[in-house]
Design a protein around this motif. Structure first.
Motif, PDB file in Angstrom:
ATOM      1  N   SER A   1       0.805  -1.222   0.000  1.00 62.12           N
ATOM      2  CA  SER A   1       0.000   0.000   0.000  1.00 62.12           C
ATOM      3  C   SER A   1       0.837   1.270   0.000  1.00 62.12           C
ATOM      4  O   SER A   1       0.432   2.289  -0.567  1.00 62.12           O
ATOM      5  CB  SER A   1      -0.941   0.002   1.209  1.00 62.12           C
ATOM      6  OG  SER A   1      -0.214  -0.105   2.414  1.00 62.12           O
ATOM      7  N   SER A   2       2.016   1.214   0.576  1.00 63.61           N
ATOM      8  CA  SER A   2       2.849   2.411   0.640  1.00 63.61           C
ATOM      9  C   SER A   2       3.436   2.794  -0.717  1.00 63.61           C
ATOM     10  O   SER A   2       3.881   3.928  -0.907  1.00 63.61           O
ATOM     11  CB  SER A   2       3.989   2.209   1.646  1.00 63.61           C
ATOM     12  OG  SER A   2       4.854   1.159   1.227  1.00 63.61           O
ATOM     13  N   SER A   3       3.420   1.864  -1.672  1.00 61.11           N
ATOM     14  CA  SER A   3       4.030   2.104  -2.981  1.00 61.11           C
ATOM     15  C   SER A   3       3.024   2.370  -4.088  1.00 61.11           C
ATOM     16  O   SER A   3       3.403   2.763  -5.192  1.00 61.11           O
ATOM     17  CB  SER A   3       4.888   0.891  -3.388  1.00 61.11           C
ATOM     18  OG  SER A   3       5.852   0.585  -2.406  1.00 61.11           O
ATOM     19  N   LEU A   4       1.727   2.130  -3.808  1.00 61.61           N
ATOM     20  CA  LEU A   4       0.726   2.132  -4.875  1.00 61.61           C
ATOM     21  C   LEU A   4       0.613   3.476  -5.593  1.00 61.61           C
ATOM     22  O   LEU A   4       0.695   3.538  -6.820  1.00 61.61           O
ATOM     23  CB  LEU A   4      -0.635   1.721  -4.314  1.00 61.61           C
ATOM     24  CG  LEU A   4      -1.781   1.716  -5.329  1.00 61.61           C
ATOM     25  CD1 LEU A   4      -1.545   0.685  -6.422  1.00 61.61           C
ATOM     26  CD2 LEU A   4      -3.116   1.455  -4.624  1.00 61.61           C
ATOM     27  N   THR A   5       0.404   4.538  -4.844  1.00 64.80           N
ATOM     28  CA  THR A   5       0.187   5.850  -5.479  1.00 64.80           C
ATOM     29  C   THR A   5       1.399   6.268  -6.294  1.00 64.80           C
ATOM     30  O   THR A   5       1.250   6.742  -7.434  1.00 64.80           O
ATOM     31  CB  THR A   5      -0.136   6.904  -4.412  1.00 64.80           C
ATOM     32  OG1 THR A   5      -1.318   6.523  -3.707  1.00 64.80           O
ATOM     33  CG2 THR A   5      -0.360   8.267  -5.059  1.00 64.80           C
ATOM     34  N   ALA A   6       2.575   6.084  -5.750  1.00 68.88           N
ATOM     35  CA  ALA A   6       3.792   6.476  -6.460  1.00 68.88           C
ATOM     36  C   ALA A   6       3.953   5.678  -7.747  1.00 68.88           C
ATOM     37  O   ALA A   6       4.335   6.232  -8.789  1.00 68.88           O
ATOM     38  CB  ALA A   6       5.014   6.276  -5.563  1.00 68.88           C
ATOM     39  N   LEU A   7       3.663   4.380  -7.700  1.00 70.32           N
ATOM     40  CA  LEU A   7       3.795   3.550  -8.894  1.00 70.32           C
ATOM     41  C   LEU A   7       2.799   3.972  -9.966  1.00 70.32           C
ATOM     42  O   LEU A   7       3.167   4.121 -11.142  1.00 70.32           O
ATOM     43  CB  LEU A   7       3.575   2.080  -8.539  1.00 70.32           C
ATOM     44  CG  LEU A   7       3.566   1.115  -9.731  1.00 70.32           C
ATOM     45  CD1 LEU A   7       4.931   1.072 -10.409  1.00 70.32           C
ATOM     46  CD2 LEU A   7       3.136  -0.279  -9.288  1.00 70.32           C
ATOM     47  N   ALA A   8       1.545   4.172  -9.578  1.00 69.49           N
ATOM     48  CA  ALA A   8       0.523   4.563 -10.553  1.00 69.49           C
ATOM     49  C   ALA A   8       0.858   5.908 -11.184  1.00 69.49           C
ATOM     50  O   ALA A   8       0.706   6.096 -12.400  1.00 69.49           O
ATOM     51  CB  ALA A   8      -0.842   4.606  -9.881  1.00 69.49           C
ATOM     52  N   ARG A   9       1.329   6.843 -10.379  1.00 68.97           N
ATOM     53  CA  ARG A   9       1.701   8.150 -10.913  1.00 68.97           C
ATOM     54  C   ARG A   9       2.916   8.043 -11.839  1.00 68.97           C
ATOM     55  O   ARG A   9       2.977   8.726 -12.865  1.00 68.97           O
ATOM     56  CB  ARG A   9       1.992   9.120  -9.771  1.00 68.97           C
ATOM     57  CG  ARG A   9       0.739   9.634  -9.092  1.00 68.97           C
ATOM     58  CD  ARG A   9       1.043  10.493  -7.884  1.00 68.97           C
ATOM     59  NE  ARG A   9      -0.163  11.171  -7.403  1.00 68.97           N
ATOM     60  CZ  ARG A   9      -0.271  11.749  -6.211  1.00 68.97           C
ATOM     61  NH1 ARG A   9       0.770  11.742  -5.379  1.00 68.97           N
ATOM     62  NH2 ARG A   9      -1.401  12.329  -5.853  1.00 68.97           N
ATOM     63  N   GLU A  10       3.852   7.185 -11.465  1.00 65.65           N
ATOM     64  CA  GLU A  10       5.031   6.988 -12.308  1.00 65.65           C
ATOM     65  C   GLU A  10       4.640   6.439 -13.679  1.00 65.65           C
ATOM     66  O   GLU A  10       5.114   6.930 -14.717  1.00 65.65           O
ATOM     67  CB  GLU A  10       5.990   6.014 -11.619  1.00 65.65           C
ATOM     68  CG  GLU A  10       7.206   5.618 -12.474  1.00 65.65           C
ATOM     69  CD  GLU A  10       7.944   4.424 -11.916  1.00 65.65           C
ATOM     70  OE1 GLU A  10       8.647   3.759 -12.702  1.00 65.65           O
ATOM     71  OE2 GLU A  10       7.820   4.140 -10.712  1.00 65.65           O
ATOM     72  N   LYS A  11       3.774   5.439 -13.705  1.00 64.84           N
ATOM     73  CA  LYS A  11       3.360   4.831 -14.968  1.00 64.84           C
ATOM     74  C   LYS A  11       2.506   5.807 -15.791  1.00 64.84           C
ATOM     75  O   LYS A  11       2.627   5.874 -17.024  1.00 64.84           O
ATOM     76  CB  LYS A  11       2.582   3.549 -14.704  1.00 64.84           C
ATOM     77  CG  LYS A  11       3.395   2.453 -14.014  1.00 64.84           C
ATOM     78  CD  LYS A  11       4.547   1.968 -14.880  1.00 64.84           C
ATOM     79  CE  LYS A  11       5.261   0.798 -14.234  1.00 64.84           C
ATOM     80  NZ  LYS A  11       6.393   0.292 -15.048  1.00 64.84           N
ATOM     81  N   ALA A  12       1.643   6.557 -15.109  1.00 66.25           N
ATOM     82  CA  ALA A  12       0.827   7.542 -15.815  1.00 66.25           C
ATOM     83  C   ALA A  12       1.700   8.623 -16.440  1.00 66.25           C
ATOM     84  O   ALA A  12       1.488   9.031 -17.593  1.00 66.25           O
ATOM     85  CB  ALA A  12      -0.191   8.164 -14.864  1.00 66.25           C
ATOM     86  N   ALA A  13       2.688   9.100 -15.695  1.00 65.76           N
ATOM     87  CA  ALA A  13       3.602  10.119 -16.219  1.00 65.76           C
ATOM     88  C   ALA A  13       4.422   9.577 -17.383  1.00 65.76           C
ATOM     89  O   ALA A  13       4.695  10.295 -18.357  1.00 65.76           O
ATOM     90  CB  ALA A  13       4.516  10.614 -15.106  1.00 65.76           C
ATOM     91  N   LYS A  14       4.824   8.322 -17.294  1.00 67.10           N
ATOM     92  CA  LYS A  14       5.586   7.696 -18.381  1.00 67.10           C
ATOM     93  C   LYS A  14       4.761   7.638 -19.652  1.00 67.10           C
ATOM     94  O   LYS A  14       5.251   7.941 -20.749  1.00 67.10           O
ATOM     95  CB  LYS A  14       6.022   6.295 -17.953  1.00 67.10           C
ATOM     96  CG  LYS A  14       6.922   5.583 -18.949  1.00 67.10           C
ATOM     97  CD  LYS A  14       7.396   4.246 -18.402  1.00 67.10           C
ATOM     98  CE  LYS A  14       8.332   3.552 -19.394  1.00 67.10           C
ATOM     99  NZ  LYS A  14       8.825   2.247 -18.845  1.00 67.10           N
TER     100      LYS A  14
END
Length: 246
Positions: free
Chosen positions: A179-192
């Motif tokens: 859960s601590s990584s979810l938002t950062a990962l989704a934002r990273e993939k969206a930005a990519k």
């Protein structure tokens, strides 16, 4: 407090469900907001990607049933119907971040997303038959295409819940993280995604969906007819009444 938080981060539009007291159950007002946001994003050249997310412990508990029952017939003016078609026709990449409950539309909406990331506490369920209803949002065709008929029947007929590991195995989600990584990962993939040439990405999405796009829209229409019929049935009314007594 807004029930849908809308903010743009560069070329990514973030839509965050924000109704914690109702476990992010979708009201008709929220459906209108989501439809408007997606419609505007489709026309806004500064937006390349939309990221849909809930809170850290709940994506969405599905429809707010009481609110839904007061919204009238499932015709072209119904906020839920307008959202379903807007979601199915959306031309830009949709990324979802899922934590906690994803019930009903909380799961079927994911079938229209291009990338889905979930945390290990995610719990998915399609309890339509348990309420005396039928699938919606095109799930009657999209889930069998994704998971195969038998597994789709398990989830759509029996309404059995499943976790993040099963969702990953069937291809409903791309990656499971804590859960601590979810938002950062989704934002990273969206930005990519957003950094890529938007015309190329949108054209690729259209090509990927070309064989199923018309069938999905036809399925939504057919589901709505049966959903309305079943909604008016005694069996459904009894199930819903029992739900509210729990």
């Amino acid at each position: 407090m807004s029930e849908l938080i809308i903010q743009q981060q560069g070329a990514v539009l973030e839509l965050s469900l924000n109704r914690p007291g109702k476990k992010n159950a979708l009201s008709q007002h929220m459906y209108r907001q989501l439809t408007t946001a997606l419609s505007q994003a489709a026309q806004d050249n500064s937006i390349h990607v939309v990221l849909l997310q809930g809170s850290h412990d709940c994506f969405s508990a599905g429809n707010d049933l009481q609110d839904f029952l007061g919204a009238g017939e499932l015709n072209s003016e119904h906020p839920t119907v307008q959202f379903l078609y807007q979601l199915a026709r959306f031309n830009k990449p949709l990324v979802a971040a899922v934590a906690g409950l994803a019930i009903g539309i909380g799961t079927t909406a994911l079938l229209h997303c291009d990338l889905v990331y979930a945390c290990d506490n995610a719990r998915f369920q399609l309890p339509f038959s348990q309420l005396g209803l039928c699938p919606e949002a095109g799930s009657s065709i999209l889930l069998p295409q994704l998971a195969g008929y038998q597994r789709a029947a398990q989830y759509l007929l029996l309404g059995e819940a499943f976790g993040a590991a099963e969702a990953l195995q069937m291809g409903l989600v791309n990656q499971v993280v804590d859960s601590s990584s979810l938002t950062a990962l989704a934002r990273e993939k969206a930005a990519k995604l957003a950094a890529l040439p938007s015309d190329a990405v949108q054209s690729s999405k259209a090509l990927l969906k070309r064989s199923s796009a018309a069938l999905t829209l036809d399925s939504i229409a057919a589901e709505l007819v049966q959903f309305q019929r079943l909604l008016n049935s005694d069996a459904c009314q009894q199930r819903i009444a029992a739900f509210f007594k729990r």
